[in-house]
Design a protein around this motif. Structure first.
Motif, short mmCIF file in Angstrom:
data_model
loop_
_atom_site.label_atom_id
_atom_site.label_comp_id
_atom_site.label_asym_id
_atom_site.label_seq_id
_atom_site.Cartn_x
_atom_site.Cartn_y
_atom_site.Cartn_z
N ASN A 163 0.88 -1.20 0.08
CA ASN A 163 -0.10 -0.04 0.05
C ASN A 163 0.92 1.36 0.15
N GLU A 164 1.83 1.29 0.86
CA GLU A 164 2.63 2.41 0.83
C GLU A 164 3.38 2.59 -0.69
N LEU A 165 3.84 1.56 -1.28
CA LEU A 165 4.37 1.69 -2.56
C LEU A 165 3.43 2.20 -3.53
N LEU A 166 2.31 1.70 -3.34
CA LEU A 166 1.24 2.23 -4.19
C LEU A 166 0.76 3.72 -4.16
N GLN A 167 0.85 4.30 -2.80
CA GLN A 167 0.66 5.67 -2.46
C GLN A 167 2.00 6.36 -3.14
N GLU A 168 2.94 5.89 -3.28
CA GLU A 168 4.08 6.73 -3.66
C GLU A 168 3.96 6.69 -5.07
N LYS A 169 3.66 5.56 -5.47
CA LYS A 169 3.47 5.56 -7.21
C LYS A 169 2.49 6.62 -7.65
N LEU A 170 1.37 6.78 -7.01
CA LEU A 170 0.31 7.66 -7.30
C LEU A 170 0.47 9.14 -6.94
N GLU A 176 11.35 10.79 -5.20
CA GLU A 176 12.49 9.42 -5.41
C GLU A 176 11.60 8.30 -5.68
N PRO A 177 12.10 7.37 -6.14
CA PRO A 177 11.55 6.10 -6.47
C PRO A 177 11.04 5.57 -5.19
N GLY A 178 9.67 5.04 -5.28
CA GLY A 178 8.94 4.41 -4.01
C GLY A 178 9.67 3.77 -3.01
N PRO A 179 10.37 2.70 -3.56
CA PRO A 179 11.37 1.56 -2.75
C PRO A 179 12.08 2.42 -2.07
N LEU A 181 12.22 5.41 -1.00
CA LEU A 181 11.56 6.46 0.00
C LEU A 181 10.86 5.76 1.27
N VAL A 182 10.46 4.65 0.84
CA VAL A 182 9.82 3.63 1.87
C VAL A 182 10.85 3.24 2.82
N ALA A 183 12.10 2.88 2.11
CA ALA A 183 13.19 2.12 2.90
C ALA A 183 13.78 3.18 3.74
N ARG A 184 13.85 4.35 3.32
CA ARG A 184 14.22 5.61 4.03
C ARG A 184 13.36 5.93 5.42
N ARG A 185 12.15 5.85 4.99
CA ARG A 185 11.18 6.08 6.09
C ARG A 185 11.25 4.97 7.26
N TYR A 186 11.55 3.85 6.93
CA TYR A 186 11.92 2.83 8.01
C TYR A 186 13.10 2.84 8.67
N ASP A 187 14.13 3.32 7.83
CA ASP A 187 15.39 3.59 8.26
C ASP A 187 15.24 4.81 9.40
N ARG A 188 14.45 5.69 9.20
CA ARG A 188 14.46 6.78 10.39
C ARG A 188 13.74 6.25 11.57
N LEU A 189 12.75 5.38 11.26
CA LEU A 189 11.93 4.88 12.25
C LEU A 189 12.87 3.99 13.19
N MET A 190 13.96 3.14 12.43
CA MET A 190 14.76 2.20 13.23
C MET A 190 15.79 3.38 14.18
N ARG A 191 16.28 4.39 13.41
CA ARG A 191 17.06 5.32 14.09
C ARG A 191 16.49 5.87 15.15
N ASN A 192 15.44 6.08 15.25
CA ASN A 192 14.72 6.77 16.22
C ASN A 192 14.69 5.92 17.51
N VAL A 193 14.21 4.77 17.07
CA VAL A 193 14.13 3.72 18.30
C VAL A 193 15.46 3.44 19.12
N HIS A 194 16.36 3.36 18.25
CA HIS A 194 17.96 3.35 18.85
C HIS A 194 18.39 4.54 19.63
N GLU A 195 17.82 5.70 19.23
CA GLU A 195 18.45 6.99 19.83
C GLU A 195 17.89 6.98 21.33
N GLU A 196 16.67 6.40 21.59
CA GLU A 196 16.22 6.26 22.78
C GLU A 196 17.27 5.74 23.94
N ASP A 197 17.94 6.49 24.80
CA ASP A 197 18.69 6.01 25.68
C ASP A 197 18.01 5.57 27.12
#
Length: 227
Positions: A163-170, A176-179, A181-197
């Protein structure tokens, strides 16, 4: 650090001072001592005078898990059952003894689940995602049950990523290419989780405890009060 809240938890200043001043022998660090103080403050200062007991413990654990995984996307029901069996009736005692290990261990499991899921999302993004035509995507999962196991979680995530890829395609103005953009979004999520000390993890943990007594309350750290 101290506890602040809205009107239902309007404790007298003297009670707050006494609670923060407690120095239990079993507390091994400032954060441990704060946990004990907050636990005692809620027991003695909340208008219900509800003891921090096994009944509260179960609700407290549930609230902490909901705060971490509010969309019910990373933990599975198997995780929830295992954590409930391990901590459901003991996490109250841990707080009053200044033992924050459960808070850290549960957060570590959450972090691992996020890491594993982001890795799987990136694998999905490398190829075509096979989703059945009648598949529905539940965008808001706060009230949905946790996936019963990892296999069900994988199915939920396949549909979600598709669904996220479809939304980016539309999108009318793709950045940037959908994949990517989606990968970057989840990288950011993972980074935020790791930054919680550790202090931030304790803040989430004690906020869960505060909200167990009063949904409109939260624990604020010293750094929060300075901002």
């Amino acid at each position: 650090m101290k506890l602040t809240s809205r009107p239902l938890l309007a404790f007298p200043a003297v009670l707050l001072t006494l609670a923060i001043g407690v120095q239990p022998i079993l507390a091994k660090s400032d954060l441990d001592q704060v946990a004990v103080s907050v636990g005692r403050l809620l027991e003695e200062g909340h208008y219900t005078h509800q003891p921090l007991n096994d009944e509260v413990s179960k609700k407290f654990l549930k609230t902490y898990l909901e705060i971490l995984d509010f969309s019910h996307l990373f933990f599975t029901q198997q995780d929830i059952d295992a954590l409930t069996a391990k901590y459901g009736t003991s996490i109250d005692d841990d707080v009053l003894l200044g033992n924050l290990k459960p808070a850290y261990d549960i957060y570590d499991l959450y972090q691992k689940r996020v890491d594993d899921r982001v890795a799987k999302v990136k694998e999905l993004l490398k190829g075509e995602i096979d989703v059945k035509p009648d598949t529905t995507v539940e965008l808001s999962r706060q009230k949905a049950p946790w996936p019963k196991d990892m296999a069900e979680a994988d199915t939920i995530w396949q549909a979600r990523v598709a669904n996220e890829l479809l939304q980016e395609k539309l999108s009318e103005h793709p950045i940037e290419p959908g994949p990517q953009l989606v990968a970057r979004r989840y990288d950011r999520l993972m980074r935020n989780v790791h930054e919680e000390d550790k202090p931030e993890q304790v803040k989430l943990f004690l906020s869960a405890l505060s909200q167990t007594y009063d949904p409109h309350s939260e624990y604020l750290s010293k750094s929060d009060l300075k901002n």
